[in-house]
Enzyme design. Structure first.
Site, short mmCIF file in Angstrom:
data_model
loop_
_atom_site.label_atom_id
_atom_site.label_comp_id
_atom_site.label_asym_id
_atom_site.label_seq_id
_atom_site.Cartn_x
_atom_site.Cartn_y
_atom_site.Cartn_z
CG HIS A 156 -20.17 24.68 9.58
ND1 HIS A 156 -18.92 25.21 9.31
CD2 HIS A 156 -20.95 25.73 9.90
CE1 HIS A 156 -18.96 26.52 9.47
NE2 HIS A 156 -20.18 26.87 9.84
CD GLU A 167 -16.49 22.56 11.89
OE1 GLU A 167 -17.01 22.72 10.78
OE2 GLU A 167 -15.31 22.22 12.04
CG HIS A 224 -11.32 24.17 4.94
ND1 HIS A 224 -12.65 24.45 5.18
CD2 HIS A 224 -11.14 24.40 3.62
CE1 HIS A 224 -13.23 24.87 4.07
NE2 HIS A 224 -12.35 24.84 3.10
C1 LIG Z 1 -14.87 25.10 9.39
C2 LIG Z 1 -14.46 24.31 8.20
O1 LIG Z 1 -13.40 24.47 7.65
C3 LIG Z 1 -15.35 23.28 7.71
O2 LIG Z 1 -15.66 22.50 8.78
C4 LIG Z 1 -16.66 23.79 7.22
O3 LIG Z 1 -17.67 23.02 7.79
C5 LIG Z 1 -16.77 23.61 5.76
O4 LIG Z 1 -18.05 24.09 5.42
P1 LIG Z 1 -18.75 23.58 4.08
O5 LIG Z 1 -18.91 22.10 4.22
O6 LIG Z 1 -20.04 24.35 4.08
O7 LIG Z 1 -17.80 23.96 2.96
N1 LIG Z 2 -13.34 21.79 10.30
C1 LIG Z 2 -13.06 21.17 9.03
C2 LIG Z 2 -14.16 20.24 8.68
O1 LIG Z 2 -14.99 19.91 9.51
C3 LIG Z 2 -14.25 19.68 7.33
O2 LIG Z 2 -13.59 20.47 6.38
P1 LIG Z 2 -13.48 19.82 4.90
O3 LIG Z 2 -12.72 18.54 5.06
O4 LIG Z 2 -14.88 19.60 4.42
O5 LIG Z 2 -12.73 20.85 4.10
#
Ligand SMILES: CC(=O)[C@@H](O)[C@H](O)COP(=O)(O)O
Ligand SMILES: NCC(=O)COP(=O)(O)O
Length: 254
Positions: free
Chosen positions: A44, A75, A201
Site C-alpha cells: 500500500h 492498494e 485488515h
Molecule cells: C487497506 C488495508 O486495510 C490495509 O491494506 C492497509 O494497507 C493498511 O495500511 P497500513 O499498513 O498503512 O496501516
Molecule cells: N488489505 C489488508 C492488508 O493488506 C493488510 O492489512 P493488515 O493485516 O495490515 O491490517
C-alpha cells in the site's frame, strides 16, 4: 473455495525506513514469504511514503516476475498516486481504498451511495481494467452496496474486516456472531452479482479460521500487520506456514 494468502509487507518497510541502512529488506521479506507458500504480495504505497516507497513497488514488481502464478496486489486511493503504479507496473490486482493522504490507517470502505464517488470511480476502474488489472474495491460489509460496486465494473470487493477483528478480540460470542453474519451477508451479495470476495485488515492467527468458516467464497485474504509481527517471533517461513494452516482450517467444509 480455496482462499489465497497475500502478505502485505508495509510494516517491513516501516521498520526499514527508521534508519538509512536498507534493512530489513522488503524484497527479501517478500521472497521468504513466497518461498514459504504465500500466494501473493500486497503493498500500500501511501503518498507520504511512510512505509512502502515507489522504489519498493518497482523492485517487488521485478521480484514477482520470478514467481509466475503468484499475484501482486497494489492498494491505494486512485485519486491520489495509485493509478501511476497501475499503468506502469500492471500488477495482477489493484485495490481501491478511500484513504486520505494523512490517514493513520485504512478504516472504512467506499460509500457507493454517493453519486460523486461513483462518478469519480467509474473511469478509474475502467482505466485499470483497460490495463489488464483486476480491480477490487475496499468496502464495508454492506450487502446493499454490492450491486453498485458491480455496476461500476469492479471485479472483486475487499471486505474491511477490522470490525470483525475487534468483535473477535472482545471475546463476546454475541458480537462475534453478529459481525460474522454481517460479513456473510455482504459476501453472499457480492457473489450473487458475480464479483469475487477478498478480505483484509487486522486479520490474524486467532480470528482467521472462523472468519473463513462463516463467510462464503473468500478468494483472498491480505494480511500484513499481524503476520509481520508474528514473523518477528517465528521468522517469515514459520509465520506464513501458520497462516496457511489457519486458512486450511477455515476452508474445511463442515
Ligand atoms: C487497506 C488495508 O486495510 C490495509 O491494506 C492497509 O494497507 C493498511 O495500511 P497500513 O499498513 O498503512 O496501516
Ligand atoms: N488489505 C489488508 C492488508 O493488506 C493488510 O492489512 P493488515 O493485516 O495490515 O491490517
Amino acid at each position: 473455495m480455496k482462499t489465497n494468502l497475500s502478505v502485505n509487507v508495509n510494516k517491513v518497510a516501516l521498520v526499514r525506513n527508521t534508519r538509512h541502512l536498507g534493512i530489513p529488506s522488503v524484497t527479501k521479506a517478500a521472497q521468504a514469504c513466497l518461498q514459504a507458500g504465500a500466494h501473493g504480495i500486497t503493498v500500500h504505497p501511501r503518498p507520504d511514503e511512510r512505509h512502502i516507497r515507489a522504489q519498493d513497488v518497482h523492485e517487488l514488481a521485478a521480484l514477482m516476475k520470478q514467481w509466475p502464478g503468484r499475484e501482486y496486489n497494489i492498494e491505494g486511493n486512485p485519486t491520489q498516486n495509485l493509478m501511476e503504479f497501475v499503468s506502469v507496473v500492471r500488477p495482477d490486482q489493484c485495490t481501491f481504498v478511500p484513504d486520505s493522504e494523512d490517514q493513520f490507517t485504512s478504516d472504512h470502505g467506499w460509500n457507493l451511495e454517493d453519486t460523486a464517488t461513483r462518478e469519480r470511480l467509474a473511469p478509474l476502474i475502467a482505466a485499470a481494467k483497460a490495463s489488464g488489472v483486476r480491480v477490487s474495491l475496499f468496502m464495508d460489509p454492506l450487502p446493499q452496496q454490492m450491486a453498485a460496486a458491480r455496476a461500476l465494473g469492479a471485479d472483486r470487493v475487499e471486505l474491511y474486516t477490522e470490525p470483525y477483528a475487534a468483535a473477535w478480540a472482545s471475546e463476546r460470542e454475541s458480537q462475534r456472531t453478529e459481525q460474522l453474519q454481517r460479513y456473510a451477508a455482504a459476501a453472499r451479495a457480492a457473489l450473487d452479482v458475480g464479483m469475487g470476495v477478498n478480505a483484509g485488515h487486522d486479520l490474524n492467527r486467532d480470528n482467521l479460521a472462523e472468519f473463513l468458516k462463516q463467510v462464503p467464497g473468500v478468494a483472498e485474504v491480505s494480511i500484513g500487520h499481524a503476520l509481520i509481527a508474528d514473523a518477528l517471533d517465528l521468522g517469515y517461513a514459520q509465520a506464513v506456514a501458520e497462516y496457511l494452516r489457519c486458512i486450511e482450517a477455515g476452508n474445511q467444509v463442515a
